[in-house]
Scaffold this active site. Structure first.
Site, PDB file in Angstrom:
ATOM      1  N   HIS A   1       8.295   6.908   4.407  1.00 22.23           N
ATOM      2  CA  HIS A   1       7.359   6.631   3.617  1.00 22.23           C
ATOM      3  C   HIS A   1       6.619   7.858   3.139  1.00 22.23           C
ATOM      4  CE1 HIS A   1       5.022   6.087   7.157  1.00 22.23           C
ATOM      5  NE2 HIS A   1       3.991   6.258   6.322  1.00 22.23           N
TER       6      HIS A   1
ATOM      7  N   HIS B   1       2.664   9.434   1.634  1.00 20.79           N
ATOM      8  CA  HIS B   1       1.307   9.138   1.427  1.00 20.79           C
ATOM      9  C   HIS B   1       0.827  10.067   0.175  1.00 20.79           C
ATOM     10  CE1 HIS B   1       0.218   6.840   5.018  1.00 20.79           C
ATOM     11  NE2 HIS B   1       1.279   7.386   5.622  1.00 20.79           N
TER      12      HIS B   1
ATOM     13  N   HIS C   1       6.234  10.864   5.873  1.00 17.04           N
ATOM     14  CA  HIS C   1       6.523  10.387   7.113  1.00 17.04           C
ATOM     15  C   HIS C   1       7.777   9.782   7.482  1.00 17.04           C
ATOM     16  CE1 HIS C   1       1.599  10.093   7.725  1.00 17.04           C
ATOM     17  NE2 HIS C   1       2.330  11.298   7.605  1.00 17.04           N
TER      18      HIS C   1
ATOM     19  N   HIS D   1       0.804  -1.370  -0.088  1.00 18.81           N
ATOM     20  CA  HIS D   1      -0.087   0.276  -0.115  1.00 18.81           C
ATOM     21  C   HIS D   1       0.767   1.447   0.182  1.00 18.81           C
ATOM     22  CE1 HIS D   1       0.929   0.853   4.461  1.00 18.81           C
ATOM     23  NE2 HIS D   1       0.607  -0.492   4.522  1.00 18.81           N
TER      24      HIS D   1
ATOM     25  N   GLU E   1      -2.184  13.743   4.018  1.00 19.59           N
ATOM     26  CA  GLU E   1      -3.120  13.103   5.063  1.00 19.59           C
ATOM     27  C   GLU E   1      -3.504  14.307   6.110  1.00 19.59           C
ATOM     28  OE1 GLU E   1      -2.696   8.567   5.583  1.00 19.59           O
ATOM     29  OE2 GLU E   1      -1.260   9.382   6.823  1.00 19.59           O
TER      30      GLU E   1
ATOM     31  N   THR F   1      -1.428   6.357  11.112  1.00 20.59           N
ATOM     32  CA  THR F   1      -2.608   6.778  10.254  1.00 20.59           C
ATOM     33  C   THR F   1      -3.028   5.679   9.406  1.00 20.59           C
ATOM     34  OG1 THR F   1      -1.127   7.226   8.488  1.00 20.59           O
ATOM     35  CG2 THR F   1      -1.623   9.063   9.984  1.00 20.59           C
TER      36      THR F   1
END
Length: 259
Positions: free
Chosen positions: A95, A97, A120, A65, A107, A200
């Protein structure tokens, strides 16, 4: 939806997570919308001390993901301390998002505004706990440094990461990724907001001191678009189009500002 089958689609996405992970409806969930005029300036917040070692970065892996750039917790460790943190926190991985387009993929949001993507840098409290897994079970276990990405000129530090994505196209693919300075992904200004929250994505444990830098970094549309070329696992290899959880209720938590 079993514990390992969560994702970001309608049938297994953030709106469904509470069925398997009741903490998804908890009082200290992340991300949040930061209302800058409600954040309280805290003069007691110290400056952050960030000491990242390029020698700690070891590999890059597609986790289905997203992708993780993995840091060695012990050897040549990259660490952060100061700011709102009590003790020393080791970098475990970093990583990103992103969303289906570069209009909004972050996010966290600021005054309702999202950014193209969000970085992050995930750390754990190595002073108190023996491992990252143990740290996630405690409120003071983890710290996540957060950097917003906005579309602009290509980012030279990010380019090495983007070029490595070709080696990890499908889930569980891993490649060596070494001698990378994670500090190259930090903004020039280290002014930040901070609050207490959660991971998250599942298991959504409420173990995170969030440090969110006010100043974004720039990355090119092409660089961010490369994130969506990664493929998720499962019977059908689908592009990872999005992996961002929407903001959660603040539930009375206080957001503090270092500036």
């Amino acid at each position: 939806m079993s514990g390992g089958n969560w994702g970001y689609d309608a049938h297994n996405g953030p709106e469904q997570w509470h069925k398997t992970y009741p903490i998804a409806s908890g009082n200290a969930q992340s991300p949040i919308d930061i209302k800058s005029n409600e954040a309280k300036t805290d003069g007691s917040l110290k400056s952050l001390s960030i000491n990242y070692s390029p020698g700690s970065i070891k590999s890059i892996v597609n986790i289905g993901h997203s992708f993780h750039v993995v840091s060695d917790d012990k050897e040549n460790a990259s660490v952060v301390k100061g700011g709102p943190l009590q003790g020393t926190y080791h970098l475990n991985q970093f990583h990103f998002h992103w969303g289906p387009s570069n209009d909004f993929g972050s996010e966290h949001t600021v005054n309702g505004k999202g950014y193209a993507a969000e970085l992050h840098l995930v750390h754990w409290n190595s002073d108190k706990y023996a491992s990252f897994a143990e740290a996630t079970k405690n409120p003071d276990g983890c710290a996540v440094l957060t950097v917003f990405l906005e579309v602009g000129s290509a980012h030279p530090g990010l380019q090495k990461v983007v070029e490595a994505l070709g080696h990890i196209k499908t889930k569980d693919q891993q490649a060596a990724f070494t001698n990378f300075d994670a500090a190259s992904l930090l903004p020039a200004s280290l002014d930040y907001w901070t609050y207490f929250g959660s991971l998250t994505h599942p298991p959504l444990l409420e173990c995170v001191t969030w440090v969110i830098f006010r100043e974004p970094i720039k990355a090119s549309a092409d660089q961010i678009n490369k994130f969506r070329t990664l493929l998720s696992g499962g019977e059908q290899q689908c592009p990872i189009v999005k992996n961002n959880r929407p903001p959660q209720p603040l539930n009375g938590r206080e957001v503090k500002a270092s500036f």
